[in-house]
Each structure stands twice: as C-alpha cells, then as structure tokens.
Design a protein around this motif. Structure first.
Motif: not given
Length: 342
Positions: A191, A196, A262, A272, A275-276
């Motif tokens: 991130d 991010a 990632a 994203l 992962w989510t």
C-alpha cells in the motif's frame, strides 16, 4: 465480520457452532463448499488476471464489472453478518448474555464517542473537524489492515481445529506469524509503494524517508522474496506435521497469491478486487454456517422466526445478499474518489 475474524473468536465459533464437530473431515463443510467460500482466492486469482489481460488500465476492463457485482452481493452483507450473528441468533445468545460489555456497552460507547468527536465545531476542540476525520480515517485503516490479517488467522485456526491440532501451540504461532506478516505487514508495504494508504501524505510520508520512492523496485523485490520465504517455511512446517491438512495448504497458497498480486507494480486494482472479495465471501459463508445447528428457542415469536431462517444456511446467505443489494445505494458515498464516483 469482526467477531468471526478475530483470533479470540475462533474458540467462540467452536462453542457456538455445533456444525463444526459433526464430522472428522479436514474441511469445514466439504471440498466444494470450502472451495467456493473459504478458498475463493484460488479461483478468484485466475479470473482476475484473465479479465484484466490485454488492458493497460485494469479498471477499464471487464474486471471492473465483476468487482461491481461482487461488491453489490457481498460488501454490505459481510459488514452486517457479525451484527446479525451477535443479536439475531440463538447460537450467540449465551455469549451475548455472558459478555454484555463487549456486545452492548462498547458499541454504545464507540457510537457515542464518534458523535462527541464530530459534532463539536472547529473551535470547540484542539483539532478541526477535518483533522479529526483524518485521524479517525488513519485509525480505521490500521484497524482494517489488522482485521483482514486476523480473519486469515481465524480461517487457518478453523482448519487447524478440523485437523485435530487445535491445541498445538507451535502451529498456532506459525499461523499468527504468517497471517500478520504476509497478510498484514507485506500488504502495508504494498500500500505504501502504491500510495494507497489512507491519507498517506499526512503520516506515512512524514515517517518514512523519501528514498523509498526511488528504491521502489528493490523494495518490491525484497518483499516478494520475503513472501516466498515465509510461505515456503510455513508450508514445509505444515507438511512435516503427521496430521497435515490439505485445506490449510490451499489457504496458505491462496493468501500468498493474493499478497503476491499486491506486490506487483502493474496495478493495485487487481489486488484490491481479490483481497476484498475473498474477505467478503469468506465472512458471508461462515456467517451462514455458524447458527445452522443452534438450539430451538422456547419463547418469542421473532426469535422463533429467526431460528427458522438461521437453520437454513442458504436462507442466511440470501438474506445477507439481499440486504447488501438494497443498502448499496445508501452507502454509495463510501465509493467516491477524487476522479468521480466508483
């Protein structure tokens, strides 16, 4: 799904969900059910890569449509699942009665605290409302990062319990180490490199040296090597155990694949999505199974109605998905970004 994904909740699930002890299988429910709900990273990863193939910007690819569909079906439902389990199931009623501070007092205090923090005018407190918002957003980012890592630890712990190794302290330590390192620290590194992190310019950029940007490729390479080494160590430790678990191996590999995405420099959007989505799907699946063998209530029309719903896992999934679809327009504000509404 805070209650289900926290490390301590693993044991609470075991106490509140008799379905976990129905068979001696290493799977939670079976290869097909686990393959979709628990091990979704293994089928999400190839789909994500396939849909984004040939597009310079993955957000303009068919992957964007898939992510919208998964968001509509699972995003808000997974957020409500832990609340539903705590207050609408007989399985959690003994825990609710035994821990009123955790399930009643703390939620009320946190809600009241948020209002007390945001309602005063800029001049009423040492910080303006904007500064308070940024501070809470940073705290929220840290909690969410831990929340995701804790869910991975919880899933590994479920499989450890199914393999009759629930009391193995060494395996538990390996699970926590892998979940917090691969699913927490390395994700935080990714991130940072992608810019991010929530309000990154307000805190991360002040804490870390400026040369991180110029050394981005080296840091990514080092993080990938660390991920490979950590994953290999955990897999070897698992395979050397007499009661090794195939579902645990699949989950470890799936988590490593997600973190590997990632750390790829192409686009954080790919990570994203997987992962989510994996997080939402796993939370929804477990929420549907946890109350399926709960005791029948003796009083209360509402409790008996909810019980008829809870003992049918498909009905709980359908309810959570319908709630997610209906509430999505209300929560659309959370999907706003600088370039427009997502």
């Amino acid at each position: 799904m805070a209650e289900l994904s926290s490390p301590a909740a693993v044991f609470e699930i075991g106490a509140a969900a008799p379905w976990m002890r129905k068979c001696s299988s290493a799977w939670v429910r079976g290869p097909l059910w686990d393959g979709f709900w628990m091990l979704s990273a293994l089928w999400l990863a190839p789909i994500v890569l396939l849909l984004a193939q040939g597009y310079s910007n993955p957000e303009s690819s068919p992957l964007d449509l898939l992510y919208f569909g998964l968001t509509a079906l699972f995003w808000i439902g997974h957020r409500l699942s832990s609340t539903y389990l705590a207050y609408c199931t007989e399985a959690y009623r003994p825990l609710l009665q035994a821990q009123p501070i955790r399930f009643v007092a703390l939620p009320v205090l946190i809600t009241a605290g948020c209002f007390a923090l945001f309602l005063p005018a800029d001049s009423a407190l040492p910080w303006t409302r904007e500064e308070r918002l940024i501070g809470l957003a940073i705290i929220d980012y840290a909690c969410v990062t831990y929340h995701f890592a804790a869910q991975h630890f919880g899933a590994l712990s479920l499989y450890r319990s199914r393999a009759d190794r629930g009391s193995c302290i060494q395996t538990r330590r390996w699970d926590r180490f892998f979940a917090l390192t691969a699913g927490g620290v390395l994700v935080f590194v990714a991130d940072i490199l992608a810019g991010a992190v929530a309000y990154q310019d307000q805190w991360v950029d002040r804490w870390f040296p400026a040369w991180i940007v110029s050394a981005e490729n080296g840091i990514r390479g080092g993080a990938m090597l660390a991920l490979f080494a950590i994953t290999a160590i955990v897999l070897v430790a698992e395979l050397r155990t007499p009661q090794w678990s195939l579902p645990r191996i699949f989950y470890i590999v799936g988590l490593a694949v997600m973190v590997g995405l990632a750390l790829r420099p192409r686009s954080l959007f790919l990570f994203l999505v997987i992962w989510t989505s994996q997080h939402w799907i796993l939370a929804t699946g477990l929420a549907s199974q946890t109350p399926s063998a709960e005791p029948t209530p003796t009083t209360g029309i509402v409790r008996r109605f909810l019980h008829r719903l809870n003992v049918r896992p498909w009905a709980v999934v359908l309810l959570l998905m319908l709630l997610s679809l209906m509430l999505l327009p209300v929560f659309e504000v959370e999907a706003n970004r600088e370039t427009g509404t997502y």
